[in-house]
Design a protein around this motif. Structure first.
Motif, PDB file in Angstrom:
ATOM      1  N   HIS A 147       0.934  -1.424  -0.009  1.00  0.00           N
ATOM      2  CA  HIS A 147       0.087   0.114   0.089  1.00  0.00           C
ATOM      3  C   HIS A 147       0.836   1.300  -0.103  1.00  0.00           C
ATOM      4  O   HIS A 147       0.664   2.239  -0.740  1.00  0.00           O
ATOM      5  N   HIS A 176      -3.834   9.450   1.298  1.00  0.00           N
ATOM      6  CA  HIS A 176      -2.905   8.479   1.800  1.00  0.00           C
ATOM      7  C   HIS A 176      -1.985   9.328   2.950  1.00  0.00           C
ATOM      8  O   HIS A 176      -1.615   8.451   4.233  1.00  0.00           O
ATOM      9  N   TRP A 189     -13.474   6.596   0.111  1.00  0.00           N
ATOM     10  CA  TRP A 189     -13.177   6.928   1.473  1.00  0.00           C
ATOM     11  C   TRP A 189     -14.145   7.384   2.318  1.00  0.00           C
ATOM     12  O   TRP A 189     -15.060   7.893   1.642  1.00  0.00           O
ATOM     13  N   ASP A 227      -9.525   4.696   4.121  1.00  0.00           N
ATOM     14  CA  ASP A 227      -9.301   4.067   2.791  1.00  0.00           C
ATOM     15  C   ASP A 227     -10.049   2.837   2.647  1.00  0.00           C
ATOM     16  O   ASP A 227      -9.793   1.693   3.404  1.00  0.00           O
TER      17      ASP A 227
HETATM   18 FE   FE2 Z   1      -5.167   3.377  -0.635  1.00  0.00          FE
END
Ligand code: FE2
Length: 252
Positions: free
Chosen positions: A76, A126, A176, A214
């Motif tokens: 990720h 992120h 999200w 996420d």
């Molecule tokens: Fe992600």
């Protein structure tokens, strides 16, 4: 060079603009009519200007075991999130962007390409996501002013968690879930598709995110496969409420 952060000046400019707008529209305070022109980036003192490169992950890939496995964290961070950062830099170079703040791009993102939208959003989301987690702790919950604000907005912390988890679970496809502060400095829950977020000028929900989850499959698939609800339920153990509370207190 980054623009110098000056909270007092930002406050003055925002309050002056707000007063002018209120006089013009004949009311005091923001309402839904003015929310259309609400610009979260200008509305808050936000020492959060995000650069285009990734910050170091604030913990090891295995630190969030057994909620999020180390392999998922490594892929990720080093593949998905690194890709957003790389592609954002390409879009910035190609589209003549002058600022070094992702937030300033997001507030005008409708003027740029879909590559910019996807990757500025992806990078911003992120960078926030990593910081809002920490190794799991027992009895993990918000405290202080944030806890009181959550109770005021949602009735209780449990009711907030139910609403947030519901938004995350019902996001069709990738996206999200957010806890954000709106134009009235109230806490709100929303979800956005893909890599959009409430800072974007084209977003239907507008505000400053303080917590984001996420729910792209790349965030949980190795461990949870199709069981997104289990990932969401376990994730609460990881929330870095100290970070979220500090972020909240800087904004209200
Ligand atoms: Fe992600």
């Amino acid at each position: 060079m980054k623009e110098t952060y000056n909270p007092g000046r930002r406050n003055f400019i925002f309050k002056s603009a707000l007063t002018t707008l209120s006089v013009y529209l004949g009311f005091s305070g923001l309402n839904s009519a003015s929310a259309k022109s609400f610009n979260p980036h200008l509305a808050f003192d936000h020492p959060f200007d995000t650069g285009f490169s990734q910050d170091p992950l604030p913990y090891g890939y295995d630190a969030l075991e057994d909620v999020i496995d180390a392999k998922t964290m490594e892929i990720h961070y080093t593949k998905h999130a690194a890709g957003y950062s790389k592609n954002l830099k390409e879009a910035v170079a190609a589209e003549g962007v002058q600022t070094e703040s992702v937030e300033k791009i997001l507030e005008n993102v409708s003027k740029y390409s879909s590559k910019m939208r996807n990757n500025a959003g992806g990078h911003y989301n992120h960078e926030l996501f990593w910081k809002t987690m920490r190794p799991k702790t027992a009895d993990n919950k918000p405290t202080g002013k944030l806890e009181k604000a959550i109770e005021k907005s949602f009735g209780s912390v449990d009711a907030f968690k139910t609403g947030f988890a519901d938004a995350a679970a019902k996001r069709f496809g990738s996206g999200w879930a957010w806890l954000y502060i709106d134009a009235d400095k109230e806490l709100k829950i929303a979800s956005t598709a893909n890599q959009d977020n409430p800072l974007m000028d084209l977003s239907k929900v507008k505000g400053m995110p303080i917590l984001g989850l996420d729910v792209w499959e790349h965030a949980y698939y190795l461990k949870y496969q199709n069981r997104r609800a289990d990932y969401i339920n376990n994730w609460w153990q990881l929330v870095n409420w100290d970070f979220v509370e500090k972020r909240y207190e800087k904004l209200v």
